[in-house]
Design a protein around this motif. Structure first.
Motif, mmCIF file in Angstrom:
data_model
loop_
_atom_site.group_PDB
_atom_site.id
_atom_site.type_symbol
_atom_site.label_atom_id
_atom_site.label_comp_id
_atom_site.label_asym_id
_atom_site.label_seq_id
_atom_site.Cartn_x
_atom_site.Cartn_y
_atom_site.Cartn_z
ATOM 1 N N ASN A 117 0.818 -1.221 0.000
ATOM 2 C CA ASN A 117 0.000 0.000 0.000
ATOM 3 C C ASN A 117 0.848 1.265 0.000
ATOM 4 N N ASP A 173 -4.131 -1.574 -2.562
ATOM 5 C CA ASP A 173 -5.300 -1.003 -3.252
ATOM 6 C C ASP A 173 -5.677 0.306 -2.573
ATOM 7 N N SER A 174 -5.490 1.418 -3.275
ATOM 8 C CA SER A 174 -5.876 2.730 -2.738
ATOM 9 C C SER A 174 -6.244 3.642 -3.899
ATOM 10 N N LEU A 226 -8.865 -7.006 2.249
ATOM 11 C CA LEU A 226 -7.693 -7.004 1.364
ATOM 12 C C LEU A 226 -6.651 -7.963 1.928
ATOM 13 N N CYS A 257 -10.324 -2.309 2.980
ATOM 14 C CA CYS A 257 -10.305 -1.105 2.160
ATOM 15 C C CYS A 257 -11.592 -0.348 2.409
ATOM 16 N N ALA A 279 -6.372 1.579 2.658
ATOM 17 C CA ALA A 279 -6.290 0.237 3.236
ATOM 18 C C ALA A 279 -5.886 0.405 4.704
ATOM 19 N N THR A 282 -2.090 3.002 3.952
ATOM 20 C CA THR A 282 -1.976 3.933 2.819
ATOM 21 C C THR A 282 -1.402 5.244 3.332
#
Ligand code: MG
Ligand code: MG
Length: 257
Positions: free
Chosen positions: A17, A105-106, A170, A199, A234, A246
């Motif tokens: 992240n 995932d961001s 996630l 997330c 995240a 993140t």
């Protein structure tokens, strides 16, 4: 099935992240009038590969690119193209990586030059809604505590909260249980436990909450074609609160330079 992560696994998720955050910062430096969304996608793919990871979205469910790039009324899952960004646009960039067996995932919504004050407010409030949701993310709270905090903040401004798309767990997969809706009731939904990685990703519309799924099989846009914003963190759940994996600071510092 909700997979709880060990601290070692959380550190691998953090690595991913933070790379996503650095990629979004690199993309953010290039967001300006005259650039195409395909050029931004190429910058992200090079950056991710040069850091020893693989783009997480490329080929995921058949998605054709590294980034989901959603401009103005596009909510999420926009496909990079020859569209040329222009002053006043907003561009939501969603980025994923895979490295060492885990996903990152961001997402972040960027302004292209000067944007209308009402759109700037949409961006600010959507990010605030994310922070308010994340503040509820601690062990023994429930998913609904996150959801309600996001929804209440967005609706205070009369914005539409998208129902069809939600946050998620996630880990070794990009989309794990549980779902993390951006609407809901406090005290409801799955119990949050230490080791969950989630997330949280408000998708907030300036107008109606209703969306249309475009014929390209991916792009989701607002039904009334008013703009939409998307910010995604995240986070790992701990007893005392969220451990945010993140880093928006690196993005916002890059935008100031
Ligand atoms: Mg995302
Ligand atoms: Mg996501």
């Amino acid at each position: 099935m909700i997979y709880l992560k060990t601290q070692e696994e959380i550190e691998l998720l953090r690595e991913n992240n933070l790379l996503v955050s650095a990629t979004l910062a690199e993309v953010g430096k290039h967001v300006r009038p005259g650039v195409t969304t395909r050029e931004l996608d190429a910058i992200a793919e090079d950056f991710i590969r040069s850091h020893g990871a693989v783009p997480g979205f490329l080929g995921y469910g058949g998605f054709p690119n590294t980034l989901c790039i959603s401009v103005n009324e596009q909510v999420v899952h926009g496909i990079p193209s020859d569209y040329v960004l222009k002053e006043g646009d907003i561009v939501s960039v969603d980025c994923g990586t895979v490295m060492k067996g885990f996903y990152g995932d961001s997402a972040y919504t960027f302004a292209v030059g000067e944007i209308a004050p009402e759109v700037a407010q949409l961006l600010r409030v959507t990010k605030e809604a994310l922070y308010k949701g994340v503040a509820q993310a601690k062990a023994e709270n429930r998913i609904g505590d996150i959801s309600a905090a996001v929804q209440e903040h967005a609706e205070r401004y009369g914005y539409g909260v998208v129902r069809e798309l939600v946050g998620h767990g996630l880990g070794r997969d990009m989309h794990e249980d549980p779902e993390v809706p951006n609407y809901g009731a406090r005290g409801r939904g799955p119990l949050l436990k230490e080791g969950m990685v989630l997330c949280v990703e408000p998708m907030i519309n300036l107008g109606t909450k209703h969306v249309v799924f475009e014929n390209d099989g991916w792009t989701v846009r607002t039904r009334d074609r008013k703009p939409s914003a998307h910010f995604e963190f995240a986070i790992a759940i701990h007893k005392n609160g969220p451990d945010v994996l993140t880093d928006f600071d690196i993005i916002e510092k890059a935008l100031k330079n």
